[in-house]
Design a protein around this motif. Sequence first.
Motif, PDB file in Angstrom:
ATOM      1  N   VAL A  79     -15.440 -31.043  10.122  1.00 31.61           N
ATOM      2  CA  VAL A  79     -14.471 -30.095  10.700  1.00 31.61           C
ATOM      3  C   VAL A  79     -15.001 -28.669  10.620  1.00 31.61           C
ATOM      4  O   VAL A  79     -14.836 -27.858  11.551  1.00 31.61           O
ATOM      5  CB  VAL A  79     -13.120 -30.219   9.961  1.00 31.61           C
ATOM      6  CG1 VAL A  79     -12.172 -29.082  10.371  1.00 31.61           C
ATOM      7  CG2 VAL A  79     -12.467 -31.559  10.273  1.00 31.61           C
ATOM      8  N   GLY A  80     -15.667 -28.348   9.521  1.00 34.59           N
ATOM      9  CA  GLY A  80     -16.239 -27.009   9.390  1.00 34.59           C
ATOM     10  C   GLY A  80     -17.297 -26.742  10.445  1.00 34.59           C
ATOM     11  O   GLY A  80     -17.371 -25.631  10.999  1.00 34.59           O
ATOM     12  N   GLU A  83     -15.468 -26.169  13.732  1.00 32.83           N
ATOM     13  CA  GLU A  83     -14.800 -24.868  13.792  1.00 32.83           C
ATOM     14  C   GLU A  83     -15.786 -23.738  14.065  1.00 32.83           C
ATOM     15  O   GLU A  83     -15.439 -22.722  14.678  1.00 32.83           O
ATOM     16  CB  GLU A  83     -14.062 -24.607  12.469  1.00 32.83           C
ATOM     17  CG  GLU A  83     -12.797 -25.444  12.299  1.00 32.83           C
ATOM     18  CD  GLU A  83     -12.081 -25.143  10.998  1.00 32.83           C
ATOM     19  OE1 GLU A  83     -12.717 -24.549  10.092  1.00 32.83           O
ATOM     20  OE2 GLU A  83     -10.900 -25.503  10.882  1.00 32.83           O
ATOM     21  N   HIS A  84     -17.029 -23.911  13.594  1.00 37.01           N
ATOM     22  CA  HIS A  84     -18.050 -22.890  13.834  1.00 37.01           C
ATOM     23  C   HIS A  84     -18.786 -23.118  15.150  1.00 37.01           C
ATOM     24  O   HIS A  84     -19.785 -22.454  15.430  1.00 37.01           O
ATOM     25  CB  HIS A  84     -19.059 -22.877  12.680  1.00 37.01           C
ATOM     26  CG  HIS A  84     -18.510 -22.307  11.415  1.00 37.01           C
ATOM     27  ND1 HIS A  84     -17.730 -23.042  10.532  1.00 37.01           N
ATOM     28  CD2 HIS A  84     -18.613 -21.048  10.879  1.00 37.01           C
ATOM     29  CE1 HIS A  84     -17.391 -22.279   9.505  1.00 37.01           C
ATOM     30  NE2 HIS A  84     -17.910 -21.049   9.696  1.00 37.01           N
ATOM     31  N   GLN A  85     -18.301 -24.076  15.943  1.00 29.72           N
ATOM     32  CA  GLN A  85     -18.811 -24.335  17.289  1.00 29.72           C
ATOM     33  C   GLN A  85     -20.328 -24.599  17.292  1.00 29.72           C
ATOM     34  O   GLN A  85     -21.082 -24.072  18.097  1.00 29.72           O
ATOM     35  CB  GLN A  85     -18.468 -23.173  18.224  1.00 29.72           C
ATOM     36  CG  GLN A  85     -16.974 -22.976  18.371  1.00 29.72           C
ATOM     37  CD  GLN A  85     -16.653 -21.824  19.326  1.00 29.72           C
ATOM     38  OE1 GLN A  85     -17.534 -21.080  19.746  1.00 29.72           O
ATOM     39  NE2 GLN A  85     -15.372 -21.692  19.681  1.00 29.72           N
ATOM     40  N   ASP A 314      -5.789 -24.076   6.238  1.00 27.93           N
ATOM     41  CA  ASP A 314      -6.308 -24.442   7.553  1.00 27.93           C
ATOM     42  C   ASP A 314      -6.613 -25.941   7.558  1.00 27.93           C
ATOM     43  O   ASP A 314      -6.395 -26.653   6.560  1.00 27.93           O
ATOM     44  CB  ASP A 314      -7.549 -23.620   7.907  1.00 27.93           C
ATOM     45  CG  ASP A 314      -8.656 -23.771   6.868  1.00 27.93           C
ATOM     46  OD1 ASP A 314      -8.698 -24.817   6.175  1.00 27.93           O
ATOM     47  OD2 ASP A 314      -9.489 -22.852   6.738  1.00 27.93           O
ATOM     48  N   ALA A 316      -9.487 -27.616   7.644  1.00 25.48           N
ATOM     49  CA  ALA A 316     -10.534 -28.039   6.723  1.00 25.48           C
ATOM     50  C   ALA A 316     -10.022 -28.072   5.290  1.00 25.48           C
ATOM     51  O   ALA A 316     -10.307 -29.008   4.528  1.00 25.48           O
ATOM     52  CB  ALA A 316     -11.741 -27.105   6.833  1.00 25.48           C
TER      53      ALA A 316
END
Length: 696
Positions: A79-80, A83-85, A314, A316
């Motif tokens: 997920v991290g 989230e950082h694409q 959040d 994560a």
Amino acid sequence: MRLGIVMKLWFHVLTVGMRKVDVMTREEIRKNYRYKDNMRMLLKDIRSCGRQYYVYMVLEIILKTIAPILLMLLPVYLVGLLEHQIDLVTICEKLSIWIVGILGIYLADTWFHAQNMRIFEMLRMALYMHRFYKRRVHMDLLSLENGENTEMEMEIRQALLQGSSHGVGALLESSISLASSVLGLLLYAICIGQLQPFLLFLIMIAGGAAAFAKRRANIYEYQKMGRFWENNGKFWGMKNDSINLEKAKDIRMYHLAPWFADNFERLRKEAVNIYQDVMQKRFLADATARMATFLRDGAAYGYLLYLMINGDLDVAQFLLYLGVISGFTAWMQTIVETLTILNQESLSVSFLQAYLAQEDKDQKEGRQETVAMESKEVPEISTTSQPRENAKTRLEATNALEDNRLKECHEIRFEDVSFAYPGQPPIFEHFNITLHANEKIALVGMNGAGKTTLVKLLCGLYPLTSGHIYVNDMDIAQIPHELYVSMLSIVFQDSQIFAFDIASNVACTTSQDKQTLKSKDAAMNRLLKKMQCGDTYAIYDEERILSCLQKAGLQDKIDQLPQGIHTHLTTYLQKDGILLSGGEIQKLMLARALYKKAPILILDEPTSALDPIAESELYQKYAQLSEGKISLFISHRLSSTRFADRILFLEHGKIIEEGSHEELLKKQGAYAKMFQMQAHYYQKEAGRNEEIIPNA
């Protein structure tokens, strides 16, 4: 080769003197040998296999803790990255590295676990099973006959014979699992405590309630298992009787099968009732634990959802704490279940340790006696009675071997001897008798007079209630057991053969060259060294064996066998083994007694299974067989006593008549009456036979 190894182990076991076992109750064992004591013993014995296994166990604990943590962090890491694409190729590369790392940890954990389990099995199968059976053959015969350790032995067999799922293996494996669970629990507790200390408190309270319920059920099961094992012992005792070949004829001829079936059913119902009672308590404990787990998880997950909805977490972080709480509850559940297993398995190992503690005590006493002998100090020796002033000490007895004083027997003296079986009236009270060198003694009397018991007392198999037995003015209680038994050659009324060849049965040793038991495994070799399975037996003399078999009247049988004295008896170890008749077994036992060349010869009903011709031949050889010895002959057939120098008539533990055959007949006492009754019977039978056989 196989016979040599079996003989080596058995005769190593049989070379140590028998000791009386101190019987402890279940509660005493539980209090004296707790979990920490059992682990101390196991870890000490693991060191015998190699100190590297300590490292293996620590590494397994660490890997078992790290692997689920990394697995729990995997979705959080994914997920991290999203989230950082991060681009898909990079994500796949990073995830691949992560997954390979986790797989490597699991493989390493599997390898270390296999190494540890191999050592655990080695301890169970080689060391502890060897020590258990060694201890059993050293046990005092009276304790063994009375079944004083039946419950303890049942528990120990459970601990040793059910593999890693029970006993020694399960205790060690569960201890590793407990250590990794506690380590993981601490790490997760730190994470939860940072989020919300109250949530940590709630989870721990719920886990504590589950653990308390399980512990209560475990204590109840422990209290009930005493009755269960008592029932189990009765069941297997009857089952062994029902399939015993020696009892098969009686069971069939007297229609005993329904009786066995009824008792099996009764014992089965008792066992089922005990088991159902225990299972009911365990069900209630499991239900309580599950309810506590449900409330705990509901409160924890509800609180995390509340924080996420309010924006305090959040995605994560939510996944992280969800995994931590889920992992924390899993660690808690593992700890509760492992503690339950440890309580159960530790008790079995406690029985094993209590049983083996007496062996360690014997070895310690033996070392103290050896040191005292070397320093010419007399050790304090605990016996059933105090030795008289001129009785020789064990030190003197050992020195006597050096100057051959124990290779001849000049006198045997029973002095003020008393003996009673546990819970029964005394058989002997203040019994006194003296046997002299080169004397052939016949001991006779009615059944139950105490003849065989007297022989067992003389052999040192039973401890005296009071009094002393002296051989060459030495108290046999003060003579080392292995030294004293070397003075005795005995044929018991119910002597047994071993599953070895005929020569080994006669000599009680082997013809194979001495060889040290070795393994390709270094750890096993260290264990064998710890077990002290060294060269403890001698090579037999074939010519001497053949001479003894000839004197015992078994030469014709041996000549008919293709392998002669190397023919195996029974089919336990060799499929081509043979079975001997009752009379042949008695002759074999006589050959065994003659081979020993001991100065004391004891024959307990040696002709009970012989035909009249063989019996007559044995009596004619009796003077030759007992030459230079003190000979004690027990028989119900008074026709054999005319070969004795002195006859002792035993009744209710007392010598009521004594003298030669002719002297006792002149007295017209109990001996004469019994002799006349037997003579009348034989004459009557002879008359009947003459009537049946027609004149030529």
